[in-house]
Design a protein around this motif. Sequence first.
Motif, PDB file in Angstrom:
ATOM      1  N   GLY A  80     -18.776  -7.207 130.388  1.00 59.30           N
ATOM      2  CA  GLY A  80     -20.006  -8.034 129.865  1.00 59.30           C
ATOM      3  C   GLY A  80     -21.241  -7.166 130.380  1.00 59.30           C
ATOM      4  O   GLY A  80     -22.296  -7.618 129.788  1.00 59.30           O
ATOM      5  N   VAL A  81     -21.240  -6.097 130.939  1.00 61.47           N
ATOM      6  CA  VAL A  81     -22.366  -5.300 131.185  1.00 61.47           C
ATOM      7  C   VAL A  81     -22.675  -4.627 129.984  1.00 61.47           C
ATOM      8  O   VAL A  81     -21.753  -3.500 129.691  1.00 61.47           O
ATOM      9  N   GLU A  82     -23.915  -4.513 129.301  1.00 64.70           N
ATOM     10  CA  GLU A  82     -24.296  -3.926 128.183  1.00 64.70           C
ATOM     11  C   GLU A  82     -24.496  -2.075 128.614  1.00 64.70           C
ATOM     12  O   GLU A  82     -24.699  -2.171 129.747  1.00 64.70           O
ATOM     13  N   PRO A  83     -24.307  -1.340 128.063  1.00 65.59           N
ATOM     14  CA  PRO A  83     -24.428  -0.189 128.020  1.00 65.59           C
ATOM     15  C   PRO A  83     -25.756   0.491 128.956  1.00 65.59           C
ATOM     16  O   PRO A  83     -26.780   0.116 128.388  1.00 65.59           O
ATOM     17  N   THR A  84     -25.563   1.161 129.932  1.00 63.75           N
ATOM     18  CA  THR A  84     -26.890   1.690 130.669  1.00 63.75           C
ATOM     19  C   THR A  84     -27.211   3.043 130.510  1.00 63.75           C
ATOM     20  O   THR A  84     -28.210   3.470 130.765  1.00 63.75           O
ATOM     21  N   GLY A  85     -26.320   3.741 129.772  1.00 64.63           N
ATOM     22  CA  GLY A  85     -26.374   5.476 129.915  1.00 64.63           C
ATOM     23  C   GLY A  85     -26.449   6.127 131.108  1.00 64.63           C
ATOM     24  O   GLY A  85     -26.710   7.296 131.214  1.00 64.63           O
ATOM     25  N   HIS A  86     -26.301   5.267 132.198  1.00 61.87           N
ATOM     26  CA  HIS A  86     -25.959   5.746 133.481  1.00 61.87           C
ATOM     27  C   HIS A  86     -24.619   6.404 133.876  1.00 61.87           C
ATOM     28  O   HIS A  86     -23.600   6.086 133.362  1.00 61.87           O
TER      29      HIS A  86
END
Length: 118
Positions: free
Chosen positions: A93-99
């Motif tokens: 459920g966590v959208e992409p962060t790019g981290h």
Amino acid sequence: MSEANKQLVRRFVSEWLNGHDEEAFRRMCTDDYEAHWGIFGTGRGCDEVARMEQYVLDAFPDLHAEAEWMIAEDDLVVQRTRMTATHQGTWFGVEPTGHTVEWPAIEVYRIRGGRIAA
């Protein structure tokens, strides 16, 4: 036998975990293979484990495993692995962060008949 078992695990990491080659995974594992991935759960059987891996790859397509050390005795191989990946897809459920994320893992493999087993 211990050296052959270590070689099998090295191939497993290279071809499956890093190469994401599902055919290689199915060749190297028994049909009753189980993957215990902590909070992520347990996959039982090749189909379920492959689905779990795909869920991970959907969120972390550049997943990479680097073995730090390995010990083998009898039918067991234990490896400490450093995992790295970039969060590029939805994860629980966590959208992409790019981290970029990194975590250690201890993996225990049981070898049966020249294949990775439950």
